[in-house]
Design a protein around this motif. Structure first.
Motif, mmCIF file in Angstrom:
data_model
loop_
_atom_site.group_PDB
_atom_site.id
_atom_site.type_symbol
_atom_site.label_atom_id
_atom_site.label_comp_id
_atom_site.label_asym_id
_atom_site.label_seq_id
_atom_site.Cartn_x
_atom_site.Cartn_y
_atom_site.Cartn_z
ATOM 1 N N MET A 1 0.833 -1.197 0.000
ATOM 2 C CA MET A 1 0.000 0.000 0.000
ATOM 3 C C MET A 1 0.871 1.251 0.000
ATOM 4 O O MET A 1 0.575 2.242 -0.689
ATOM 5 C CB MET A 1 -0.931 -0.014 1.208
ATOM 6 N N VAL A 2 1.965 1.210 0.751
ATOM 7 C CA VAL A 2 2.897 2.337 0.749
ATOM 8 C C VAL A 2 3.540 2.486 -0.621
ATOM 9 O O VAL A 2 3.672 3.603 -1.149
ATOM 10 C CB VAL A 2 3.971 2.148 1.836
ATOM 11 N N GLU A 3 3.932 1.367 -1.235
ATOM 12 C CA GLU A 3 4.575 1.437 -2.549
ATOM 13 C C GLU A 3 3.628 2.008 -3.600
ATOM 14 O O GLU A 3 4.038 2.811 -4.449
ATOM 15 C CB GLU A 3 5.054 0.046 -2.970
ATOM 16 N N LYS A 4 2.378 1.605 -3.563
ATOM 17 C CA LYS A 4 1.410 2.123 -4.531
ATOM 18 C C LYS A 4 1.204 3.626 -4.339
ATOM 19 O O LYS A 4 1.149 4.388 -5.312
ATOM 20 C CB LYS A 4 0.080 1.366 -4.404
ATOM 21 N N ALA A 5 1.088 4.054 -3.084
ATOM 22 C CA ALA A 5 0.934 5.489 -2.817
ATOM 23 C C ALA A 5 2.169 6.255 -3.258
ATOM 24 O O ALA A 5 2.077 7.378 -3.778
ATOM 25 C CB ALA A 5 0.657 5.714 -1.336
ATOM 26 N N ALA A 6 3.342 5.653 -3.068
ATOM 27 C CA ALA A 6 4.588 6.300 -3.491
ATOM 28 C C ALA A 6 4.657 6.422 -5.004
ATOM 29 O O ALA A 6 5.150 7.428 -5.536
ATOM 30 C CB ALA A 6 5.788 5.528 -2.958
ATOM 31 N N ARG A 7 4.189 5.405 -5.724
ATOM 32 C CA ARG A 7 4.170 5.478 -7.191
ATOM 33 C C ARG A 7 3.304 6.640 -7.666
ATOM 34 O O ARG A 7 3.621 7.302 -8.662
ATOM 35 C CB ARG A 7 3.646 4.176 -7.782
ATOM 36 N N LEU A 8 2.211 6.873 -6.954
ATOM 37 C CA LEU A 8 1.342 8.002 -7.292
ATOM 38 C C LEU A 8 2.049 9.322 -7.034
ATOM 39 O O LEU A 8 1.850 10.293 -7.756
ATOM 40 C CB LEU A 8 0.050 7.916 -6.466
ATOM 41 N N GLY A 9 2.902 9.355 -6.008
ATOM 42 C CA GLY A 9 3.559 10.594 -5.614
ATOM 43 C C GLY A 9 2.957 11.200 -4.367
ATOM 44 O O GLY A 9 3.206 12.371 -4.057
ATOM 45 N N ALA A 10 2.159 10.414 -3.632
ATOM 46 C CA ALA A 10 1.547 10.912 -2.401
ATOM 47 C C ALA A 10 2.612 11.081 -1.328
ATOM 48 O O ALA A 10 3.487 10.237 -1.165
ATOM 49 C CB ALA A 10 0.467 9.949 -1.920
ATOM 50 N N ALA A 11 2.516 12.149 -0.582
ATOM 51 C CA ALA A 11 3.464 12.398 0.508
ATOM 52 C C ALA A 11 2.928 11.952 1.850
ATOM 53 O O ALA A 11 3.695 11.699 2.777
ATOM 54 C CB ALA A 11 3.813 13.887 0.573
ATOM 55 N N VAL A 12 1.600 11.859 1.967
ATOM 56 C CA VAL A 12 0.970 11.522 3.244
ATOM 57 C C VAL A 12 -0.048 10.412 3.018
ATOM 58 O O VAL A 12 -0.887 10.499 2.112
ATOM 59 C CB VAL A 12 0.264 12.751 3.865
ATOM 60 N N ILE A 13 0.030 9.372 3.841
ATOM 61 C CA ILE A 13 -0.969 8.309 3.807
ATOM 62 C C ILE A 13 -1.476 8.089 5.224
ATOM 63 O O ILE A 13 -0.690 8.019 6.175
ATOM 64 C CB ILE A 13 -0.394 7.011 3.192
ATOM 65 N N VAL A 14 -2.789 8.011 5.343
ATOM 66 C CA VAL A 14 -3.453 7.814 6.636
ATOM 67 C C VAL A 14 -4.209 6.498 6.567
ATOM 68 O O VAL A 14 -5.020 6.294 5.658
ATOM 69 C CB VAL A 14 -4.427 8.960 6.951
ATOM 70 N N ALA A 15 -3.959 5.590 7.510
ATOM 71 C CA ALA A 15 -4.597 4.277 7.515
ATOM 72 C C ALA A 15 -5.452 4.109 8.763
ATOM 73 O O ALA A 15 -5.067 4.533 9.852
ATOM 74 C CB ALA A 15 -3.547 3.173 7.448
ATOM 75 N N ILE A 16 -6.590 3.461 8.591
ATOM 76 C CA ILE A 16 -7.465 3.193 9.727
ATOM 77 C C ILE A 16 -6.828 2.160 10.651
ATOM 78 O O ILE A 16 -6.932 2.247 11.871
ATOM 79 C CB ILE A 16 -8.836 2.681 9.246
ATOM 80 N N SER A 17 -6.170 1.172 10.057
ATOM 81 C CA SER A 17 -5.554 0.114 10.843
ATOM 82 C C SER A 17 -4.054 0.358 10.971
ATOM 83 O O SER A 17 -3.539 1.386 10.525
ATOM 84 C CB SER A 17 -5.840 -1.244 10.195
ATOM 85 N N ALA A 18 -3.354 -0.605 11.555
ATOM 86 C CA ALA A 18 -1.934 -0.421 11.847
ATOM 87 C C ALA A 18 -1.059 -0.744 10.639
ATOM 88 O O ALA A 18 -1.457 -1.500 9.756
ATOM 89 C CB ALA A 18 -1.529 -1.310 13.024
ATOM 90 N N PRO A 19 0.148 -0.204 10.590
ATOM 91 C CA PRO A 19 1.092 -0.567 9.524
ATOM 92 C C PRO A 19 1.908 -1.795 9.923
ATOM 93 O O PRO A 19 1.969 -2.166 11.101
ATOM 94 C CB PRO A 19 1.992 0.663 9.442
ATOM 95 N N THR A 20 2.519 -2.418 8.938
ATOM 96 C CA THR A 20 3.499 -3.464 9.216
ATOM 97 C C THR A 20 4.877 -2.809 9.343
ATOM 98 O O THR A 20 5.072 -1.644 8.980
ATOM 99 C CB THR A 20 3.529 -4.504 8.093
#
Length: 281
Positions: A226-245
């Motif tokens: 999910m982080v990699e996909k957001a990074a490919r888009l160029g997003a600087a901030v990602i907010v998740a409802i659940s926890a990260p790995t």
């Protein structure tokens, strides 16, 4: 309801949800009661580039053109929306096919690669051949944006009502894009968390929205894909409802992203990139 696509060959497409009869059993009542329940539809979608099948993903049959664009970007098949000349959706007895027409140069590069991916729901790495093939977005300079905590709270508060399909089925994930003031501008849903994010990425690509104008919100756990996909888009901030790995956090740090998770109505946990957050305003 999410955007419902129409097949090029005129065949009917599955609805995103179906209602089925059920019986509800109460432990302390003698007889079950008749009821019905909406179920999220899960159907195989074959992505095909230049007449060559590439992947079969199990998806919710809505916003599939967005999915084709977003999947193509996050898989590294394209770098920009202009490299897709068109998407054709076909419906058959065994499932759906997305025929993605790539620009000639990009198609030649794609055909020189290979990957076998028989997709499970939302799986991001099924079919890769070795550990070196794990997805990794190109390093880039993260947008110099600032996001207020109030904007994140506003986006989270609005997201529940925006999840139309999940309200009906209670079985799908959502990925959303919010402007810097917290206004939701796009929401996509799918049985697969990766698919929901790919659909969102595709929608933003097709609309030409600048990733520096907002942030991503996802309702699922935040894995490294999910982080990699957001990074490919160029997003600087990602907010998740659940926890990260742990690997998601490591990748977010590598990409200089802000990762917030365990996002609730009253608290937010910042795992990295807290310098982009503004506590008031």
């Amino acid at each position: 309801m999410p955007g419902h696509d129409v097949a090029e060959n005129g065949s009917p497409l599955p609805e995103p949800a179906v209602r089925v009869p059920t019986r509800v059993v109460a432990y302390r009542e003698a007889e079950p009661r008749a009821d019905s329940r909406a179920l999220a539809v899960e159907t195989p979608v074959n992505l095909v580039y230049g007449s060559v099948p590439y992947a079969v993903m199990m998806t919710t049959p809505s916003d599939l053109e967005d999915f084709a664009y977003g999947f193509s970007l996050t898989e590294g098949i394209i770098e920009a929306a202009e490299e897709i000349r068109g998407v054709t959706l076909e419906s058959g007895a065994e499932g759906l096919r997305l025929l993605v027409d790539l620009a000639p140069g990009r198609l030649r590069e794609h055909l020189a690669r290979k990957r076998a991916l028989s997709g499970r729901t939302g799986c991001g790495v099924c079919g890769i051949e070795d550990l070196a093939s794990l997805p990794s977005a190109d390093m880039r300079e993260a947008p110099a944006i600032r996001v207020t905590v109030a904007a994140i709270e506003r986006a989270l508060s609005a997201l529940s009502d925006a999840q139309v399909l999940n309200h009906e089925t209670r079985a799908v994930h959502a990925a959303a894009w919010a402007d810097l003031d917290g206004t939701l501008v796009a929401v996509r849903e799918d049985v697969g968390r990766h698919n929901a994010l790919d659909k969102l990425v595709g929608a933003l690509m097709r609309s030409g929205r600048d990733p520096a104008t907002g942030f991503a919100v996802i309702t699922s756990r935040c894995s490294f894909e999910m982080v990699e996909k957001a990074a490919r888009l160029g997003a600087a901030v990602i907010v998740a409802i659940s926890a990260p790995t742990s690997l998601a956090l490591a990748r977010a740090r590598e990409h200089d992203m802000t990762l917030c998770a365990i996002a609730r109505s009253d608290t937010l946990t910042v795992f990295c990139g807290g310098e982009r957050l503004v506590m008031s305003g």
